[in-house]
Design an enzyme around this catalytic site. Structure first.
Site, PDB file in Angstrom:
ATOM      1  N   TRP A  75       0.907  -1.154   0.000  1.00 40.39           N
ATOM      2  CA  TRP A  75       0.000   0.000   0.000  1.00 40.39           C
ATOM      3  C   TRP A  75       0.942   1.198   0.000  1.00 40.39           C
ATOM      4  O   TRP A  75       1.612   1.479   0.989  1.00 40.39           O
ATOM      5  CB  TRP A  75      -0.869  -0.039   1.260  1.00 40.39           C
ATOM      6  CG  TRP A  75      -1.968   0.965   1.309  1.00 40.39           C
ATOM      7  CD1 TRP A  75      -3.192   0.881   0.727  1.00 40.39           C
ATOM      8  CD2 TRP A  75      -1.966   2.210   2.032  1.00 40.39           C
ATOM      9  NE1 TRP A  75      -3.942   1.987   1.033  1.00 40.39           N
ATOM     10  CE2 TRP A  75      -3.220   2.816   1.818  1.00 40.39           C
ATOM     11  CE3 TRP A  75      -1.031   2.876   2.833  1.00 40.39           C
ATOM     12  CZ2 TRP A  75      -3.573   4.045   2.385  1.00 40.39           C
ATOM     13  CZ3 TRP A  75      -1.371   4.094   3.390  1.00 40.39           C
ATOM     14  CH2 TRP A  75      -2.629   4.659   3.154  1.00 40.39           C
ATOM     15  N   ASN A 101       6.580  -3.987   6.052  1.00 39.65           N
ATOM     16  CA  ASN A 101       5.356  -3.244   6.347  1.00 39.65           C
ATOM     17  C   ASN A 101       5.740  -2.148   7.329  1.00 39.65           C
ATOM     18  O   ASN A 101       6.258  -2.439   8.408  1.00 39.65           O
ATOM     19  CB  ASN A 101       4.330  -4.219   6.968  1.00 39.65           C
ATOM     20  CG  ASN A 101       3.068  -3.519   7.426  1.00 39.65           C
ATOM     21  OD1 ASN A 101       2.909  -2.327   7.200  1.00 39.65           O
ATOM     22  ND2 ASN A 101       2.178  -4.256   8.064  1.00 39.65           N
ATOM     23  N   GLY A 102       5.507  -0.881   6.971  1.00 36.12           N
ATOM     24  CA  GLY A 102       5.866   0.224   7.868  1.00 36.12           C
ATOM     25  C   GLY A 102       6.506   1.355   7.079  1.00 36.12           C
ATOM     26  O   GLY A 102       6.441   1.378   5.851  1.00 36.12           O
ATOM     27  N   GLU A 483     -21.218   8.351  11.690  1.00 33.84           N
ATOM     28  CA  GLU A 483     -20.842   6.999  11.271  1.00 33.84           C
ATOM     29  C   GLU A 483     -21.504   6.653   9.930  1.00 33.84           C
ATOM     30  O   GLU A 483     -20.875   6.088   9.039  1.00 33.84           O
ATOM     31  CB  GLU A 483     -21.214   5.996  12.377  1.00 33.84           C
ATOM     32  CG  GLU A 483     -20.932   4.543  12.075  1.00 33.84           C
ATOM     33  CD  GLU A 483     -19.496   4.219  11.654  1.00 33.84           C
ATOM     34  OE1 GLU A 483     -18.615   5.076  11.780  1.00 33.84           O
ATOM     35  OE2 GLU A 483     -19.291   3.102  11.147  1.00 33.84           O
ATOM     36  N   LYS A 487     -19.598   5.771   6.394  1.00 31.72           N
ATOM     37  CA  LYS A 487     -19.820   4.542   5.604  1.00 31.72           C
ATOM     38  C   LYS A 487     -20.093   4.913   4.144  1.00 31.72           C
ATOM     39  O   LYS A 487     -19.580   4.274   3.229  1.00 31.72           O
ATOM     40  CB  LYS A 487     -21.006   3.714   6.141  1.00 31.72           C
ATOM     41  CG  LYS A 487     -20.805   3.066   7.477  1.00 31.72           C
ATOM     42  CD  LYS A 487     -19.900   1.857   7.453  1.00 31.72           C
ATOM     43  CE  LYS A 487     -18.485   2.160   7.777  1.00 31.72           C
ATOM     44  NZ  LYS A 487     -18.034   2.250   9.123  1.00 31.72           N
ATOM     45  N   GLU A 490     -16.846   6.102   2.442  1.00 33.65           N
ATOM     46  CA  GLU A 490     -15.862   5.030   2.250  1.00 33.65           C
ATOM     47  C   GLU A 490     -16.185   4.122   1.080  1.00 33.65           C
ATOM     48  O   GLU A 490     -15.318   3.805   0.284  1.00 33.65           O
ATOM     49  CB  GLU A 490     -15.861   4.114   3.487  1.00 33.65           C
ATOM     50  CG  GLU A 490     -15.134   4.619   4.662  1.00 33.65           C
ATOM     51  CD  GLU A 490     -15.197   3.584   5.776  1.00 33.65           C
ATOM     52  OE1 GLU A 490     -16.266   3.387   6.379  1.00 33.65           O
ATOM     53  OE2 GLU A 490     -14.181   2.959   6.037  1.00 33.65           O
ATOM     54  N   LYS A 607      -7.502  -1.727   5.813  1.00 30.34           N
ATOM     55  CA  LYS A 607      -8.221  -2.191   6.999  1.00 30.34           C
ATOM     56  C   LYS A 607      -7.476  -1.851   8.277  1.00 30.34           C
ATOM     57  O   LYS A 607      -8.048  -1.412   9.250  1.00 30.34           O
ATOM     58  CB  LYS A 607      -8.431  -3.706   6.891  1.00 30.34           C
ATOM     59  CG  LYS A 607      -9.200  -4.307   8.055  1.00 30.34           C
ATOM     60  CD  LYS A 607     -10.646  -3.828   8.064  1.00 30.34           C
ATOM     61  CE  LYS A 607     -11.457  -4.382   9.203  1.00 30.34           C
ATOM     62  NZ  LYS A 607     -12.697  -3.585   9.371  1.00 30.34           N
TER      63      LYS A 607
HETATM   64  C1  F6R Z   1     -14.162   2.808   8.910  1.00 32.88           C
HETATM   65  C2  F6R Z   1     -13.043   2.161   9.548  1.00 32.88           C
HETATM   66  C3  F6R Z   1     -11.948   2.997  10.077  1.00 32.88           C
HETATM   67  C4  F6R Z   1     -11.414   2.391  11.399  1.00 32.88           C
HETATM   68  C5  F6R Z   1     -10.172   3.158  11.865  1.00 32.88           C
HETATM   69  C6  F6R Z   1      -9.655   2.607  13.174  1.00 32.88           C
HETATM   70  O1  F6R Z   1     -15.110   1.895   8.472  1.00 32.88           O
HETATM   71  O2  F6R Z   1     -12.987   0.959   9.639  1.00 32.88           O
HETATM   72  O3  F6R Z   1     -12.336   4.320  10.260  1.00 32.88           O
HETATM   73  O4  F6R Z   1     -12.414   2.442  12.353  1.00 32.88           O
HETATM   74  O5  F6R Z   1      -9.179   3.070  10.902  1.00 32.88           O
HETATM   75  O6  F6R Z   1      -9.311   1.271  13.049  1.00 32.88           O
HETATM   76  P1  F6R Z   1      -9.183   0.347  14.305  1.00 32.88           P
HETATM   77  O7  F6R Z   1     -10.530   0.199  14.923  1.00 32.88           O
HETATM   78  O8  F6R Z   1      -8.668  -0.952  13.785  1.00 32.88           O
HETATM   79  O9  F6R Z   1      -8.228   1.014  15.249  1.00 32.88           O
END
Ligand code: F6R
Length: 612
Positions: A75, A101-102, A483, A487, A490, A607
């Protein structure tokens, strides 16, 4: 974010590596590649821009027959997506091959260091520095061996990295390193696996080592040895993960996101079930949490997880009588927040690997605050740093857009607020009992919404070509508006904004014109007439209203068409975000389907956001 996979054993490495990369696709990526050490000790690399499927179809893979391999989905951070920037990367002499990764933060300094030593960088990536640095230190002191050269190179790196290193010099092992980026090692019989996260290798093993920062692993097919950067051996424990590999597959649904939306009744039932004892009393593993010492609660997280915090702030304040602030981890970490030993800092994260949340957590620990984290992924970095951990029991969430993790987070935060309230002796109220009862009814009420959601699909069919949308609500309906709006952004790529309903007329109402969709959320009877008036204000300016509500709306007086009202079951307005968000998740999903978009892997998104 980047994903890494590795295999060492007796099977052909390529199918395992490709399977693992396919399972990590949900993290988001733009290129994929792998390197395999063949049985004649030659190292072959195949990589390109594009999907893992393209890599899988590449005929060059046929010549990669060995049983030791490393693989990567990239990515892009430093350097555009391109074949040359894809991983793996090798040093100038093709001796060491690395996936990473990083982000390496002192790139400029290291680039000039390595170039002065006669090495040339061919890609724009920071990763390419690493094999060259290892080669430099190896050449300088060959007698000390590869592992020593790796540690010398690591001492030069600033930033975050999970690394897999392979080389013809390392005939029977892969070296793995971790600092601030996730990596797990799966233990098999005469074979071992490496991955950025558990689902990638869950179909092969349920026994895992979780690597900590500044650890190095020497992974052979029949042994794994862990070291610190001084090359002292570290003893680590294997953890057994109960997740079901099938649970992380689609199970007949078109997309992971839809499957995960429909899993919410079960996920919430599990989250509640593990937080109450048989007698119906709240039972959290927080015996040593001294609730009397706090005069401030901070909830810190990113994105959807932060929205779960905003939705429950009011519950914390009402039931604990302690002021509660919610902050984005990316802001909190840099703004010198006023926190000390009297502050309870609650961190929320599905992945447990979000770089900003981890940094905010470390800052809170340094300040002497108590840190309590709500996390979905067992054994993830955040769980290992926090003073206290509560797990949501959402199961693996694969779709990039978070759904079931959010509703489980809101549920668990609510239980936590009630737990603190009880410990503070503030629970002897009818509201407390009502909220506890309402919590237990959530799974059935969500199921009811899911069983009766045709209207949402019809609405999606009508509005999917919109260019702009607004989501409005008040108090925690506003949290849900945020929220819902996220959605839509996104996965549908429609521009959308969330506003506190009362704020519309202070500016954004200028954007309302014929046909703009405004989605209102109304679940609090004491202020429903206020939000309804705000909706009337936009109707008169041509807006197309959609309403999510648990109230009986008087359609005649409100100018809203019956077909645009999605009625959800009644419950305490405090916990209503768990219900009102469901139609919004479905709305975003169906709009994305109407637009024929890839709902599980939206563009530009990852993700697990493991870089800052
Ligand atoms: C939106 C979404 C992101 C995560 C955010 C935090 O649908 O998934 O906004 O909520 O990147 O991710 P976590 O919860 O893994 O720290």
């Amino acid at each position: 974010m980047c994903g890494i996979v590795g295999y060492i054993g007796t099977k052909k490495a390529v199918p395992v590596l490709i399977n693992g990369l396919l399972s990590l696709e949900y993290r988001g990526y733009d290129s994929a590649g792998l390197a395999v050490l063949n049985n004649d000790n030659s190292l072959k690399i195949v990589k390109d821009m594009g999907r893992v499927k393209k890599l899988q179809d590449n005929s060059e893979l046929e010549s990669l027959t060995g049983s030791i391999g490393i693989a990567h989905t990239r990515w892009a951070t430093r350097g555009m997506p391109s074949k040359i920037n894809s991983h793996p990367h090798t040093d100038n002499n093709n001796t060491f091959t690395v996936v990473h990764n990083g982000i390496i933060e002192n790139y400029d300094e290291l680039k000039s260091f390595i170039e002065k030593k006669g090495y040339a960088l061919h890609s724009e990536t920071d990763t390419e520095l690493i094999p060259n640095l290892i080669h430099y230190f190896y050449n300088k002191n060959t007698k000390k061996g590869v592992l020593f050269a790796v540690t010398e190179a690591l001492k030069k790196l600033e930033g975050s990295y999970a690394l897999e290193i392979t080389s013809p010099l390392l005939k029977d092992e892969i070296i793995v390193v971790k600092k601030d980026s996730p990596v797990v090692i799966g233990v098999g019989k005469n074979e071992n696996y490496i991955a950025s996260d558990i689902p990638a290798i869950l179909s092969y093993t349920k026994d895992f080592y979780f690597m900590e920062d500044y650890e190095i692993a020497e992974v052979k097919k029949d042994s794994i040895t862990f070291y610190n950067y001084d090359l002292n051996i570290i003893e680590k424990e294997i953890k057994n993960i109960e997740w079901d590999a099938i649970a992380s597959e689609k199970n007949g649904y078109d997309d992971y996101m839809l499957k995960e939306i429909y899993e919410q009744p079960t996920a919430i039932r599990e989250t509640i079930g593990t937080s109450f004892n048989k007698e119906g009393n709240i039972n959290l593993p927080l015996n040593s949490l001294d609730v009397n010492k706090y005069n401030k609660i901070y909830i810190v997280a990113c994105g959807t997880a932060m929205h779960a915090g905003i939705a429950t702030k009011y519950i914390f304040e009402k039931f604990t009588q302690i002021p509660c602030e919610v902050d984005m981890a990316s802001e909190f970490r840099y703004r010198n927040p006023l926190i000390n030993e009297k502050t309870l800092c609650i961190f929320i994260s599905q992945s447990g690997e979000t770089a900003d949340t981890i940094a905010a957590l470390k800052l809170a620990k340094k300040s002497g605050s108590t840190t309590l984290s709500i996390v979905n992924v067992i054994g993830s970095s955040i769980t290992r740093i926090s003073d206290f951990v509560l797990y949501t029991h959402a199961g693996p969430e694969i779709a990039v857009a978070s759904t079931k993790a959010y509703t489980c987070q809101v549920t668990l935060l609510t239980i936590l607020a009630l737990f603190i309230s009880e410990k503070l002796g503030l629970s002897n109220t009818a509201d407390f009992e009502k909220l506890k009862n309402d919590l237990n009814q959530l799974p059935d009420k969500i199921k009811y919404i899911l069983d009766n959601c045709d209207k949402v699909k019809n609405i999606a069919n009508q509005i999917y070509q919109d260019k702009n949308m607004f989501f409005i609500g008040r108090i925690n309906d506003y949290a849900v508006a945020m929220e819902g709006s996220l959605k839509v952004k996104e996965i549908t790529y429609i521009h959308s904004e969330a506003y506190a309903a009362g704020e519309l007329k202070h500016g954004p109402i200028a954007l309302i014109e014929d046909g703009v969709s405004v989605i209102g959320i109304i679940t609090n009877p004491s202020i429903s007439s206020k939000t309804l008036s705000n909706l009337d204000e936009v109707v008169t300016r041509g807006a197309n209203i959609i309403l999510i509500s648990n109230q009986d709306i008087d359609i005649n007086s409100s100018n809203i068409n019956e077909e645009s009202i999605v009625k959800i079951p009644d419950c305490s307005s405090l916990i209503s975000p768990v219900l009102s968000v469901i139609p919004l998740q479905l709305l975003a999903y169906h709009i994305a389907k109407c637009k024929k978009l890839d709902v599980d892997k939206p563009r530009n998104l990852a993700k697990s956001v493991t870089v800052e």
